[in-house]
Design a protein around this motif. Sequence first.
Motif, short mmCIF file in Angstrom:
data_model
loop_
_atom_site.label_atom_id
_atom_site.label_comp_id
_atom_site.label_asym_id
_atom_site.label_seq_id
_atom_site.Cartn_x
_atom_site.Cartn_y
_atom_site.Cartn_z
N ASP A 164 0.83 -1.21 0.00
CA ASP A 164 0.00 0.00 0.00
C ASP A 164 0.86 1.26 0.00
O ASP A 164 0.56 2.24 -0.68
N MET A 165 1.96 1.23 0.77
CA MET A 165 2.86 2.38 0.84
C MET A 165 3.58 2.59 -0.50
O MET A 165 3.75 3.72 -0.94
N ILE A 166 3.94 1.50 -1.15
CA ILE A 166 4.58 1.60 -2.46
C ILE A 166 3.62 2.21 -3.49
O ILE A 166 4.00 3.08 -4.27
N ASP A 167 2.36 1.77 -3.45
CA ASP A 167 1.35 2.34 -4.35
C ASP A 167 1.14 3.82 -4.06
O ASP A 167 0.96 4.62 -4.99
N MET A 168 1.17 4.20 -2.77
CA MET A 168 1.00 5.59 -2.41
C MET A 168 2.15 6.44 -2.95
O MET A 168 1.92 7.54 -3.46
N ILE A 169 3.37 5.94 -2.88
CA ILE A 169 4.53 6.68 -3.39
C ILE A 169 4.40 6.87 -4.89
O ILE A 169 4.64 7.97 -5.40
N ARG A 170 4.01 5.83 -5.60
CA ARG A 170 3.85 5.93 -7.06
C ARG A 170 2.75 6.92 -7.43
O ARG A 170 2.91 7.73 -8.35
N SER A 171 1.63 6.85 -6.74
CA SER A 171 0.51 7.75 -7.08
C SER A 171 0.85 9.19 -6.72
O SER A 171 0.48 10.12 -7.43
N LEU A 172 1.59 9.39 -5.64
CA LEU A 172 2.01 10.74 -5.25
C LEU A 172 2.90 11.35 -6.32
O LEU A 172 2.72 12.51 -6.70
N ARG A 176 9.46 12.35 3.82
CA ARG A 176 8.08 12.26 4.31
C ARG A 176 7.74 10.85 4.80
O ARG A 176 7.10 10.67 5.82
N VAL A 177 8.19 9.83 4.03
CA VAL A 177 7.87 8.44 4.33
C VAL A 177 8.87 7.84 5.31
O VAL A 177 8.64 6.77 5.86
N LYS A 178 9.99 8.54 5.51
CA LYS A 178 11.06 8.10 6.42
C LYS A 178 11.75 6.82 5.93
O LYS A 178 11.93 5.86 6.68
N VAL A 179 12.11 6.83 4.65
CA VAL A 179 12.94 5.78 4.06
C VAL A 179 14.07 6.47 3.30
O VAL A 179 14.07 7.69 3.14
N SER A 180 15.00 5.71 2.80
CA SER A 180 16.12 6.29 2.09
C SER A 180 15.68 6.78 0.71
O SER A 180 14.76 6.21 0.10
N PRO A 181 16.33 7.83 0.20
CA PRO A 181 16.01 8.29 -1.15
C PRO A 181 16.27 7.21 -2.20
O PRO A 181 15.61 7.16 -3.23
N GLU A 182 17.23 6.33 -1.93
CA GLU A 182 17.52 5.23 -2.86
C GLU A 182 16.32 4.29 -2.96
O GLU A 182 15.99 3.81 -4.05
N SER A 183 15.64 4.05 -1.85
CA SER A 183 14.44 3.20 -1.88
C SER A 183 13.36 3.81 -2.76
O SER A 183 12.75 3.12 -3.58
N VAL A 184 13.13 5.10 -2.59
CA VAL A 184 12.10 5.78 -3.38
C VAL A 184 12.50 5.79 -4.85
O VAL A 184 11.67 5.55 -5.73
N ARG A 185 13.76 6.03 -5.13
CA ARG A 185 14.23 6.04 -6.51
C ARG A 185 14.00 4.69 -7.17
O ARG A 185 13.51 4.61 -8.29
N ARG A 186 14.28 3.61 -6.45
CA ARG A 186 14.08 2.27 -7.01
C ARG A 186 12.60 1.94 -7.19
O ARG A 186 12.22 1.29 -8.16
#
Length: 79
Positions: A25-33, A48-58
């Motif tokens: 659900d969090m992954i879907d939220m990041i993509r939709s955002l 905002r999500v409190k994860v590494s920028p590398e995680s969001v980039r991937r």
Amino acid sequence: KRQKYALKEKFDGDRWRPQKRLSPDMIDMIRSLKHMYPEIKSGDIAERVKVSPESVRRILRSKWEPTDEEKERMTKKWQ
């Protein structure tokens, strides 16, 4: 190429293993955002999500979409 080389040096040849796993659900939220607000930077999302920028980039680079059966199995696993 520069970023890929830097990541290779950072992980010292090992596979990338994030410390914090995100729910589907969090992954879907990041993509939709990112889809709704393309001007927002992945570093801001990561903060905002409190994860590494590398995680969001991937997550944003990934084109994989789970099938309905996989999605159902993943939600059961996370619950």
